[in-house]
Write an enzyme that holds these catalytic residues in place. Structure first.
Site, PDB file in Angstrom:
ATOM      1  CG  ASN A  85      11.288  13.976  26.515  1.00 23.53           C
ATOM      2  OD1 ASN A  85       9.371  13.634  27.380  1.00 23.53           O
ATOM      3  ND2 ASN A  85      11.423  15.256  26.675  1.00 23.53           N
ATOM      4  CB  ALA A  86      12.511  16.512  21.731  1.00 29.14           C
ATOM      5  CE1 TYR A 149       2.449  19.924  22.398  1.00 25.99           C
ATOM      6  CE2 TYR A 149       0.773  19.502  23.668  1.00 25.99           C
ATOM      7  CZ  TYR A 149       2.040  19.401  23.293  1.00 25.99           C
ATOM      8  OH  TYR A 149       2.705  18.684  24.152  1.00 25.99           O
TER       9      TYR A 149
END
Length: 250
Positions: A85-86, A149
C-alpha cells in the site's frame, strides 16, 4: 486436507505497508475485524496500535532497511499475505518533472513491492499458498501532472500481471486495486469538503459521492480471502464508476 488448506487456516498474519494513516489504516482496521493479525511496516507510527496490530518502523524507501525488516519478520512468522500500500507522489507537469522525482517515487512505489515480494516468496512457495494485493491508482490510466506517479502505478500493474503468471502454479494469487477519488485526510487538505473544485470532482463520479478508505479496504479484503484462489492478475478499480467513462478529476 491438502498442505495448502492447512496453511490457510494456520497462518493469519498480513503484512501491510504504509498502514499508519489513510487507505492503509482502513485496510488494517478491516483486516483486524476479519480476524487477521497485521504487521504494519511504516516509517511513522499510527496514533494508536490496535489489538492484533504490530507496528514496525521501516524506511521503505531504503532497500537495505526494507530487506532487513522483512528478513527479521519472516524469521519469526509465516507471512503469506501482503498488501503493498505504501506510496508517494510528486505532482508536476512533464516539463517540470525531474530525474530525482522519478527516482524518489520509483523507490517506494515500485522498488519496495518488488523487494518485499522477493523476501516473502520463498515462504509462500513452501506453503503453496499466498495472497498479494498491490495498491495502484486510477492515475495509471493517465492524469495531468502525474508523469512520474502514473508511470510507477502503471508499472505496478505490469508487475502484478507478471507475478500472477509466475506464481499461479504455487497457489499464490496477485491482484491490484486502483483507487479513484478517495476522501483521505491528504485529499481533503487539497480539496476541502464543499469547495468548488471538490464539488466538481464529486459531480463527475457516477455514484455521486466520494470514495472512502473503507471502500478500498473492502476490495483488499476480498482479494486476500482464502476463497479467492481463482482470481489472479486482475485490477479492481474502486472509483465509483469513473473508469467506465471519461474524466480527469480523480
Amino acid at each position: 486436507m491438502a498442505a495448502s488448506d492447512a496453511t490457510q487456516h494456520a497462518s493469519r498474519t498480513v503484512l501491510v505497508t504504509g498502514g499508519s494513516a489513510g487507505i492503509g489504516r482502513a485496510v488494517i482496521e478491516r483486516l483486524l475485524q476479519d480476524g487477521y493479525d497485521v504487521v504494519n511496516f511504516d516509517l511513522k507510527a499510527p496514533v494508536e496500535c490496535l489489538p492484533g496490530e504490530t507496528h514496525i518502523t521501516v524506511d521503505l524507501g531504503d532497500v537495505d532497511a526494507t530487506r532487513q525488516a522483512a528478513a527479521a519478520l519472516t524469521a519469526e512468522r509465516d507471512i503469506l499475505r501482503l498488501v503493498n500500500n505504501a506510496g508517494t507522489v510528486r505532482p508536476a507537469l512533464l516539463e517540470d518533472a525531474t530525474p530525482d522525482d522519478l527516482a524518489f517515487v520509483m523507490a517506494l512505489n515500485i522498488q519496495t513491492p518488488m523487494v518485499l515480494m522477493q523476501a516473502l516468496l520463498p515462504g509462500m512457495r513452501r506453503s503453496q499458498f499466498g495472497r498479494v494485493v498491490n495498491i495502484s491508482s486510477r492515475a495509471a490510466l493517465g492524469k495531468t501532472e502525474r508523469t512520474v506517479y502514473a508511470a510507477t502505478k502503471a508499472g505496478l500493474l505490469g508487475m502484478t500481471r507478471t507475478w500472477a503468471l509466475e506464481m499461479g502454479g504455487d497457489g499464490i494469487t496477485v491482484n491490484a486495486i486502483g483507487p479513484g477519488p478517495i476522501a483521505t485526510e491528504l485529499f481533503e487538505r487539497v480539496n476541502p469538503p464543499g469547495a468548488p473544485q471538490t464539488e466538481k470532482i464529486r459531480a463527475s463520479i457516477p455514484v455521486r459521492r466520494m470514495g472512502t478508505p473503507a471502500d478500498v479496504a473492502h476490495g483488499v479484503a476480498s482479494f486476500l480471502d482464502d476463497r479467492a484462489g481463482f482470481i489472479t492478475g486482475q485490477v479492481l478499480y474502486v472509483c465509483g464508476g469513473m473508469t467506465v467513462g471519461l474524466g480527469n478529476a480523480a
